[in-house]
Design a protein around this motif. Structure first.
Motif, mmCIF file in Angstrom:
data_model
loop_
_atom_site.group_PDB
_atom_site.id
_atom_site.type_symbol
_atom_site.label_atom_id
_atom_site.label_comp_id
_atom_site.label_asym_id
_atom_site.label_seq_id
_atom_site.Cartn_x
_atom_site.Cartn_y
_atom_site.Cartn_z
ATOM 1 N N GLY A 41 -3.428 -15.959 -6.051
ATOM 2 C CA GLY A 41 -4.536 -16.018 -5.102
ATOM 3 C C GLY A 41 -4.545 -17.277 -4.269
ATOM 4 N N GLY A 42 -3.764 -18.277 -4.666
ATOM 5 C CA GLY A 42 -3.595 -19.491 -3.885
ATOM 6 C C GLY A 42 -4.676 -20.526 -4.060
ATOM 7 N N TYR A 43 -5.933 -20.097 -4.047
ATOM 8 C CA TYR A 43 -7.068 -21.005 -3.955
ATOM 9 C C TYR A 43 -7.852 -21.111 -5.263
ATOM 10 C CZ TYR A 43 -10.765 -23.296 -1.128
ATOM 11 O OH TYR A 43 -11.664 -24.176 -0.575
ATOM 12 N N GLY A 44 -7.437 -20.320 -6.237
ATOM 13 C CA GLY A 44 -8.196 -20.247 -7.484
ATOM 14 C C GLY A 44 -9.139 -19.060 -7.531
ATOM 15 N N LEU A 45 -9.129 -18.239 -6.475
ATOM 16 C CA LEU A 45 -9.949 -17.027 -6.476
ATOM 17 C C LEU A 45 -9.253 -15.936 -7.288
ATOM 18 C CD1 LEU A 45 -10.951 -16.976 -2.703
ATOM 19 C CD2 LEU A 45 -12.401 -17.617 -4.630
ATOM 20 N N PRO A 46 -10.018 -15.107 -7.997
ATOM 21 C CA PRO A 46 -9.410 -14.099 -8.870
ATOM 22 C C PRO A 46 -8.584 -13.067 -8.101
ATOM 23 C CG PRO A 46 -11.722 -14.409 -9.415
ATOM 24 C CD PRO A 46 -11.486 -15.119 -8.118
ATOM 25 N N LEU A 47 -7.344 -12.911 -8.506
ATOM 26 C CA LEU A 47 -6.457 -11.903 -7.936
ATOM 27 C C LEU A 47 -5.317 -11.663 -8.911
ATOM 28 C CD1 LEU A 47 -5.725 -10.124 -5.449
ATOM 29 C CD2 LEU A 47 -4.316 -12.015 -4.632
ATOM 30 N N ALA A 48 -4.924 -10.432 -9.051
ATOM 31 C CA ALA A 48 -3.742 -10.100 -9.857
ATOM 32 C C ALA A 48 -3.005 -8.966 -9.175
ATOM 33 C CB ALA A 48 -4.145 -9.683 -11.274
ATOM 34 N N ILE A 49 -1.682 -8.984 -9.320
ATOM 35 C CA ILE A 49 -0.880 -7.855 -8.848
ATOM 36 C C ILE A 49 0.134 -7.488 -9.920
ATOM 37 C CG2 ILE A 49 -1.190 -8.417 -6.415
ATOM 38 C CD1 ILE A 49 1.613 -9.526 -6.325
ATOM 39 N N THR A 50 0.481 -6.222 -9.939
ATOM 40 C CA THR A 50 1.539 -5.727 -10.815
ATOM 41 C C THR A 50 2.626 -5.164 -9.912
ATOM 42 O OG1 THR A 50 -0.178 -5.083 -12.402
ATOM 43 C CG2 THR A 50 2.059 -4.286 -12.819
ATOM 44 N N LEU A 51 3.828 -5.708 -10.046
ATOM 45 C CA LEU A 51 4.966 -5.210 -9.272
ATOM 46 C C LEU A 51 5.700 -4.184 -10.120
ATOM 47 C CD1 LEU A 51 6.298 -8.594 -7.839
ATOM 48 C CD2 LEU A 51 4.655 -7.005 -6.805
ATOM 49 N N ILE A 52 5.899 -3.000 -9.565
ATOM 50 C CA ILE A 52 6.469 -1.886 -10.320
ATOM 51 C C ILE A 52 7.637 -1.304 -9.536
ATOM 52 C CG2 ILE A 52 5.994 0.364 -11.388
ATOM 53 C CD1 ILE A 52 3.002 -0.363 -11.283
ATOM 54 N N LYS A 53 8.783 -1.133 -10.169
ATOM 55 C CA LYS A 53 9.903 -0.476 -9.494
ATOM 56 C C LYS A 53 9.460 0.908 -9.009
ATOM 57 C CE LYS A 53 13.946 -2.835 -11.375
ATOM 58 N NZ LYS A 53 15.214 -2.691 -12.139
ATOM 59 N N PRO A 54 9.856 1.279 -7.789
ATOM 60 C CA PRO A 54 9.339 2.516 -7.191
ATOM 61 C C PRO A 54 9.502 3.753 -8.069
ATOM 62 C CG PRO A 54 10.493 1.233 -5.544
ATOM 63 C CD PRO A 54 10.727 0.538 -6.856
ATOM 64 N N GLU A 55 10.621 3.831 -8.794
ATOM 65 C CA GLU A 55 10.851 5.025 -9.608
ATOM 66 C C GLU A 55 9.899 5.131 -10.804
ATOM 67 O OE1 GLU A 55 14.119 1.996 -10.808
ATOM 68 O OE2 GLU A 55 13.020 2.620 -9.005
ATOM 69 N N LEU A 56 9.237 4.026 -11.128
ATOM 70 C CA LEU A 56 8.277 4.031 -12.240
ATOM 71 C C LEU A 56 6.839 4.205 -11.767
ATOM 72 C CD1 LEU A 56 9.677 1.050 -14.366
ATOM 73 C CD2 LEU A 56 10.025 3.503 -14.773
ATOM 74 N N ASP A 57 6.625 4.135 -10.474
ATOM 75 C CA ASP A 57 5.265 4.149 -9.928
ATOM 76 C C ASP A 57 4.765 5.581 -9.799
ATOM 77 O OD1 ASP A 57 2.927 2.997 -8.701
ATOM 78 O OD2 ASP A 57 3.712 3.726 -6.786
ATOM 79 N N LYS A 58 4.431 6.175 -10.923
ATOM 80 C CA LYS A 58 4.033 7.580 -10.968
ATOM 81 C C LYS A 58 2.591 7.754 -11.421
ATOM 82 C CE LYS A 58 8.251 8.749 -9.822
ATOM 83 N NZ LYS A 58 8.530 9.157 -8.429
#
Length: 431
Positions: A271-288
């Motif tokens: 998030g850069g600034y300390g603000l809450p943020l999360a991401i999950t990176l998923i290989k396209p073939e698993l993104d079901k």
């Protein structure tokens, strides 16, 4: 006791932690400095437990955020489309993924580290049809039930109040201290149908274990783990919540190993600034996922998207990464010098990048160092199952003057701790 701290004592739950280690009332912060209500200036080598890799109130992010708010920008949007979200995704693709030849879908699972881990565990089980997850000794992955089940700390696990099932713990790199590759043990379990360990859906690990004691896996260990996962059809999840976003010297902590995880968990400083943020990176073939199969009310934190986008500007210049690595080398040299200079610590260096520390075999020593550091107006925490590691976590954009000032205080605090524990006949250090 200060009246405000007395109010904390009376009203806040006993679960509170950091206010016990840093008993003052903080009022202002900028860069690597933080001030309390008495005007005392502290150097911050804690950095929000890794959520403030760019320091406090970074000016360019602050301006973008203030302008966005004053312009009535969208604050809350769940996963609806907004300009702030689209700008972040484009910049993350162009500045981070494309130059590293990465192809991932970006998932917004909710705003915290444990949210991204929970989503990673879910997608691994969904896509493989298997239930078990392999985690590693001293790992820490979060405090909700799924994340806690793959966390090693026994005190935190007991807090669940229920059995934590469908996980298997394997020894992390160098856990056995006998020179044996701990993945021999893991592979043996997979190969032997009498081991009692089923083929897992996934393995989850930190390349550098933050809360577990700044234990750093070797590049060779990570590369072999990837080969094992590929051979057995196991999804590899890297929890880069604390070690990522430049903390170890590259944007992703696993880059030097050349591995390509199936799923990557990011939060804290994304998030850069300390603000809450999360991401999950998923290989396209698993993104079901089915639409809405995993969600969260605050997965659309647009103010965090704004500051996150601006933070990625640092990574457009290759010199920034080199500067982090140069500062990391300075920290490494300092810690090695301390170990040689003060053998009474009975210590060794841990970690890599700007995620390093000293582990002491003298009971209570590292806690004493952190305590004396706070008295000398430097904020630093301990890590490890017995708080045996004092942990250096300065902002990765700290200037040379600030870094050196913090290191000087740490040496004085080592002297203080040695003297107060009777480990060295010396006059109490003076600043």
């Amino acid at each position: 006791m200060n009246e405000k701290l007395q109010l904390i004592e009376e009203l806040e739950s006993s679960v509170r932690s950091y206010v016990r280690s840093f008993p003052t009332v903080f009022t202002k912060a900028r860069g690597y400095k933080i001030w309390d209500e008495d005007g005392k200036e502290y150097i911050d080598f804690f950095a929000g437990a890794g959520a403030l890799n760019y320091g406090h109130n970074e000016p360019s992010m602050k301006k973008k955020l203030v302008d966005y708010i004053l312009d009535d920008g969208i604050t809350h949007s769940l996963d609806k489309a907004t300009d702030a979200k689209i700008e972040f995704m484009e910049k993350f693709r162009d500045v981070i993924m494309k130059p590293r030849d990465m192809d991932y879908k970006i998932m917004f699972p909710g705003p915290t580290g444990t949210n991204t881990v929970e989503s990673a565990l879910k997608i691994a089980r969904k896509m493989t049809g298997r239930t078990d997850i392999v985690s590693f000794t001293n790992g820490f992955h979060g405090m909700t039930i799924g994340s806690l089940s793959v966390t090693g700390n026994s005190m935190k696990r007991q807090g669940a109040g229920i059995p934590l099932n469908n996980t298997v713990t394997m020894p992390y790199d160098s856990f056995t201290d006998d020179g044996q590759d701990t993945l021999d043990y893991f592979e043996r379990f997979l190969q032997d149908n009498g081991s009692g360990v089923a083929i897992p859906a996934a393995v989850i690990f930190e390349t550098v274990q933050g809360e577990g004691g700044i234990n750093a896996a070797s590049m060779e260990w990570m590369q072999r783990l990837e080969r094992v996962c590929r051979e057995w059809g196991i999804i590899m999840i890297v929890d880069d919540v604390q070690a990522g976003v430049g903390r170890t010297g590259t944007f992703f902590s696993f880059e030097p190993a050349g591995i390509k995880p199936d799923v990557v968990c990011l939060s804290k400083s994304i998030g850069g600034y300390g603000l809450p943020l999360a991401i999950t990176l998923i290989k396209p073939e698993l993104d079901k996922w089915k639409p809405g199969e995993h969600n969260g009310t605050f997965r659309g934190n647009n103010m965090a998207f704004v500051t996150a986008s601006e933070s990625l500007t640092y990574w457009e210049d290759p010199e920034f990464e080199k500067s982090v690595q140069a500062k990391a080398e300075k920290v490494t040299n300092f810690l090695n010098d301390m170990i040689e200079k003060y053998p009474e610590m009975n210590a060794h260096k841990k970690g890599r990048g700007l995620m390093q520390g000293i582990s002491s075999d003298v009971e209570g020593f590292s806690e004493k160092v952190a305590e004396h550091a706070f008295e000398r107006q430097l904020i630093m925490e301990t890590a490890g199952g017995h708080d045996q590691v004092f942990k250096l976590f300065p902002p990765i954009n700290i200037d040379e003057e600030g870094l050196q000032a913090g290191l000087d205080i740490i040496e004085l605090s080592i002297q203080d701790a040695l003297a107060s524990m009777g480990l060295k006949e010396t006059e109490k250090a003076t600043q």
